[in-house]
Write an enzyme that holds these catalytic residues in place. Structure first.
Site, PDB file in Angstrom:
ATOM      1  NE  ARG A   1      -3.827   0.006   0.639  1.00 49.55           N
ATOM      2  CZ  ARG A   1      -4.661  -0.407  -0.343  1.00 49.55           C
ATOM      3  NH1 ARG A   1      -4.741   0.244  -1.478  1.00 49.55           N
ATOM      4  NH2 ARG A   1      -5.399  -1.487  -0.170  1.00 49.55           N
TER       5      ARG A   1
ATOM      6  CD  GLN B   1     -10.143  -1.935  -8.463  1.00 44.87           C
ATOM      7  OE1 GLN B   1      -9.930  -2.198  -7.279  1.00 44.87           O
ATOM      8  NE2 GLN B   1     -10.652  -0.797  -8.849  1.00 44.87           N
TER       9      GLN B   1
ATOM     10  NE  ARG C   1      -2.174  -4.784  -6.859  1.00 46.26           N
ATOM     11  CZ  ARG C   1      -3.094  -4.188  -6.124  1.00 46.26           C
ATOM     12  NH1 ARG C   1      -2.836  -3.039  -5.534  1.00 46.26           N
ATOM     13  NH2 ARG C   1      -4.276  -4.723  -5.961  1.00 46.26           N
TER      14      ARG C   1
ATOM     15  CG  HIS D   1      -2.685   2.601  -7.785  1.00 48.73           C
ATOM     16  ND1 HIS D   1      -2.792   3.478  -6.737  1.00 48.73           N
ATOM     17  CD2 HIS D   1      -3.826   1.876  -7.779  1.00 48.73           C
ATOM     18  CE1 HIS D   1      -3.941   3.273  -6.125  1.00 48.73           C
ATOM     19  NE2 HIS D   1      -4.580   2.310  -6.741  1.00 48.73           N
TER      20      HIS D   1
ATOM     21  CG  ASP E   1     -12.672   5.002  -6.779  1.00 54.75           C
ATOM     22  OD1 ASP E   1     -11.849   5.200  -7.700  1.00 54.75           O
ATOM     23  OD2 ASP E   1     -12.955   3.877  -6.340  1.00 54.75           O
TER      24      ASP E   1
ATOM     25  CD  GLU F   1      -4.686   5.132  -9.528  1.00 49.69           C
ATOM     26  OE1 GLU F   1      -4.805   4.236 -10.390  1.00 49.69           O
ATOM     27  OE2 GLU F   1      -5.348   5.141  -8.481  1.00 49.69           O
TER      28      GLU F   1
END
Ligand code: BG6
Length: 314
Positions: free
Chosen positions: A77, A95, A100, A176, A221, A281
């Site tokens: 995170r 998603q 990653r 991101h 969002d 992002e």
């Protein structure tokens, strides 16, 4: 490239650009990029994830949660996770794709010592057999992370479709980026006025941004579609502005802050930490990229930060 067990924070000042291996939390290997001005960045081989980017005073510019889990196969995170390969209508843990969550290889075919003015690292990701079961596409992803002499951070992604059966490869992509901010209520995201966006908190309702600067007083969002290629993030408290310059192959910008309630539900984010982060992002998520077999796609973003004491446009 040399080897070290120190972290970016403890790295002594360098006389020339350097890229040094380092062993960090839980034995995860990273590469610390440094520039003589005092700038540094750290790239974890797990995830190909940038986990630190510091200015010449050693101030951290990216947000990493205190509760981030540095353990395979968890997402970390903070920093700059690479979200790939992702697909429309994916949700939950899928998603953001598996890039990653994989160990990337260092591309040893590129000799860093020949680069006189850059601290950089080249990484490669290829799908494992298990990945191919879920996403039946052979590809090669080459990532270059460069710390410029002036401290700017550049990331170049090259994705090749290596499907031998001639099938196209269709995917979504995003850098991101979690920017560190002093207090989210003092932040403005500029460059998106009059741009259409999908509001993920209203079932992807299409709206048009009316504000000159997006400000935050609750969860956000959104996916801004077909945006300008230069976006800035101002921090009124720290009196500095981040600038994102992206390639037009990344047409979209995602803006995300979970705010307090969502943060409370997240096990890898301390409840109050939503105040210290904003995700902006550079992405291709509004519509899919389709790569013909044998073709390559390139997506780049270039991050810089400017203290207001240096005046506008530095
Ligand atoms: C953002 C999405 O990009 O990332 C949000 O728009 C999501 O919907 C957020 O919650 C965090 O995602 P993750 O997978 O890292 O928890």
């Amino acid at each position: 490239m040399s080897s070290s067990s120190s972290s970016a924070a403890a790295a002594p000042p360098v006389e020339k650009p350097s890229a040094v291996f380092s062993i960090g939390i839980n034995g995860l290997t990273s590469v610390v990029l440094s520039q003589p001005g005092g700038y540094s960045a750290e790239v974890l081989l797990y995830g190909g994830q940038v986990i630190s980017w510091k200015n010449k005073r050693g101030d951290e510019l990216l947000f990493i949660s205190k509760k981030a889990v540095f353990e395979p196969y968890n997402p970390i995170r903070g920093g700059i996770p690479i979200c790939f390969p992702t697909f429309i209508n994916n949700g939950g843990t899928e998603q953001h794709g598996f890039a990653r969550l994989r160990y990337w290889e260092v591309d040893t075919s590129i000799d860093l010592t020949t680069s006189s003015d850059k601290a950089s690292i080249d990484l490669i990701l290829r799908p494992t057999n298990d990945d191919l079961l879920k996403c039946p596409n052979q590809f090669e992803f080459r990532l270059r992370v460069i710390l410029e002499p002036n401290g700017d951070l550049k990331m170049n992604s090259h994705i090749s479709n290596l499907n031998s059966d001639g099938k196209p490869f269709t995917f979504l992509f995003s850098y991101h980026t979690y920017f560190y901010v002093s207090e989210i209520r003092e932040v403005g995201v500029e460059g998106l006025e009059k741009v259409d966006y999908l509001d993920y908190l209203q079932n992807k309702k299409r709206c048009t941004e009316q504000a000159e600067a997006i400000t935050f007083d609750s969860e956000v969002d959104r996916v801004y579609l077909n945006t300008p290629d230069i976006i800035s993030i101002t921090d009124r408290e720290l009196k500095r502005t981040f600038t994102i310059r992206k390639s037009s192959s990344l047409p979209d910008i995602v803006v995300w802050n979970p705010w307090e309630e969502k943060a409370r539900e997240m096990t890898d984010l301390d409840t109050i930490e939503y105040r210290e982060m904003v995700c902006v992002e550079a992405a291709a998520v509004g519509s899919e990229i389709t790569l013909k077999a044998g073709d390559e796609w390139t997506g780049t973003h270039h991050l810089s930060v400017c203290p207001w004491t240096l005046g506008k446009g530095c």
